[in-house]
Write an enzyme that holds these catalytic residues in place. Structure first.
Site, PDB file in Angstrom:
ATOM      1  N   LYS A 201     -10.018   1.604  -0.217  1.00 37.47           N
ATOM      2  CA  LYS A 201      -8.881   2.531  -0.189  1.00 37.47           C
ATOM      3  C   LYS A 201      -9.095   3.576  -1.278  1.00 37.47           C
ATOM      4  O   LYS A 201      -9.069   3.265  -2.470  1.00 37.47           O
ATOM      5  CB  LYS A 201      -7.569   1.785  -0.401  1.00 37.47           C
ATOM      6  CG  LYS A 201      -6.336   2.670  -0.331  1.00 37.47           C
ATOM      7  CD  LYS A 201      -5.074   1.835  -0.492  1.00 37.47           C
ATOM      8  CE  LYS A 201      -3.827   2.690  -0.424  1.00 37.47           C
ATOM      9  NZ  LYS A 201      -2.599   1.881  -0.618  1.00 37.47           N
ATOM     10  N   LYS A 254      -9.780   3.339   4.342  1.00 39.75           N
ATOM     11  CA  LYS A 254      -8.646   4.260   4.347  1.00 39.75           C
ATOM     12  C   LYS A 254      -8.903   5.340   3.319  1.00 39.75           C
ATOM     13  O   LYS A 254      -9.215   5.007   2.166  1.00 39.75           O
ATOM     14  CB  LYS A 254      -7.363   3.498   4.011  1.00 39.75           C
ATOM     15  CG  LYS A 254      -6.110   4.364   3.958  1.00 39.75           C
ATOM     16  CD  LYS A 254      -4.889   3.540   3.570  1.00 39.75           C
ATOM     17  CE  LYS A 254      -3.644   4.432   3.533  1.00 39.75           C
ATOM     18  NZ  LYS A 254      -2.447   3.677   3.072  1.00 39.75           N
TER      19      LYS A 254
END
Length: 331
Positions: A201, A254
């Protein structure tokens, strides 16, 4: 005159032939639809920066869930939006047995037992400072305490599993979060509940509209000490390897669009199911351009999602899920 012996165009001469040899395909089974559940009643509030995406209350969310179910979308990612007055420094509402996420999970599983409920497991929506963990002052500098945060994240995950979550999806990027949550779930009797780790992330500018939707923007500083530097690729492999070794059942990258090289790198190195998050600004930019008439929204969205799957994603978390399924069904 010399003519080519190899003619690649032979396999492109008709729609039927192109379909026959197509390597990658999209279906409703590929998508996880995010849903934002807010405290209160009668809430059906469109998010200004994300046209077509709403905050729902427990008494109105059936409108969204019934449409998702009708379209054949079988998984939702639940985010909670508590009252501002209910937030505190420790994100207590995140692990409250009667918290908004826990209540939403119970209602979804009661009304839609076949819908897979993925619970976002983080503290940022529930802390008054907006960070993903416990913050301490160290010599005038606000520091997120990794290990103290893990204790609260375990409590959050267990409370979500107890409410009926099918999958726990920790998004906090604390070191050791998968191991801590796996141990906590196992000890509480939820050894059967898988972990969908936000393994890679990045600290990204693509999250802006989401922070409006979830009311989770940090009140000070940023998240660069725990989310990843967008410049780094090898570090992503270390993060993913740690999560796999700690017991993650899914890995995630992500955001999506600017990080498809990372998706491919993880696909080549790990056999676990791989998820990509087609995040809020990726959605909002397409919507904004489409509203101006500058792009063909359907073509752009389907090409983008196809590219994510072609890069190696098995599942795609996307705000386009409903539209994409309609278009795939010829509507």
């Amino acid at each position: 005159m010399t003519y080519p012996k190899t003619r690649h165009r032979r396999l492109r001469v008709s729609a039927a032939l192109r379909s026959l040899v197509r390597e990658t395909a999209l279906s409703a089974d590929d998508f996880i639809a995010p849903i934002f559940i807010a405290e209160g009643e009668g809430i059906r509030q469109e998010i200004s920066s994300m046209p077509g995406v709403y905050n729902w209350s427990l008494d109105t969310m059936d409108e969204e869930l019934s449409e998702l179910s009708r379209l054949g979308i079988r998984a939702v990612l639940v985010f909670g939006v508590p009252d501002a007055g209910g937030k505190d420094a420790l994100g207590t509402c995140a692990y409250d047995e009667r918290g908004i996420v826990q209540e939403a999970i119970r209602r979804i599983k009661a009304g839609y037992p076949d819908m897979l409920v993925v619970a976002d497991t983080c503290l940022c929506e529930f802390t008054d400072h907006g960070h993903c963990g416990v913050v301490h002052d160290q010599g005038g500098v606000a520091v997120v305490d990794n290990d103290e945060s893990l204790e609260l994240l375990v409590k959050t995950a267990v409370s979500q599993a107890r409410a009926g979550a099918d999958i726990i999806a920790p998004s906090n990027m604390m070191d050791g979060f998968v191991a801590a949550i796996r141990a906590g779930l196992d000890e509480a009797g939820f050894g059967h509940v898988p972990i969908m780790s936000y393994s890679v992330k990045y600290s990204s500018a693509y999250y802006g509209p989401f922070r409006e939707a979830a009311q989770s923007a940090p009140k000070f500083g940023d998240r660069k000490t725990y989310q990843m530097d967008p410049a780094n690729a090898r570090e992503a492999l270390r993060e993913a390897r740690s999560d796999a070794e700690e017991g993650a059942d899914f890995l995630m990258v992500k955001p999506g669009l600017a990080y498809l090289d990372i998706v491919r790198a993880l696909r080549e190195r790990f056999d676990l199911p791989l998820v990509v998050y087609n995040v809020s600004a990726e959605y909002s930019m397409v919507k904004a351009a489409a509203l101006q008439g500058w792009i063909d929204e359907r073509a752009i969205v389907l090409e983008t999602l196809l590219g994510m799957k072609r890069a190696g994603a098995d599942l795609i978390i996307t705000y386009h899920a409903k539209d994409a399924v309609r278009w795939l069904n010829g509507k």
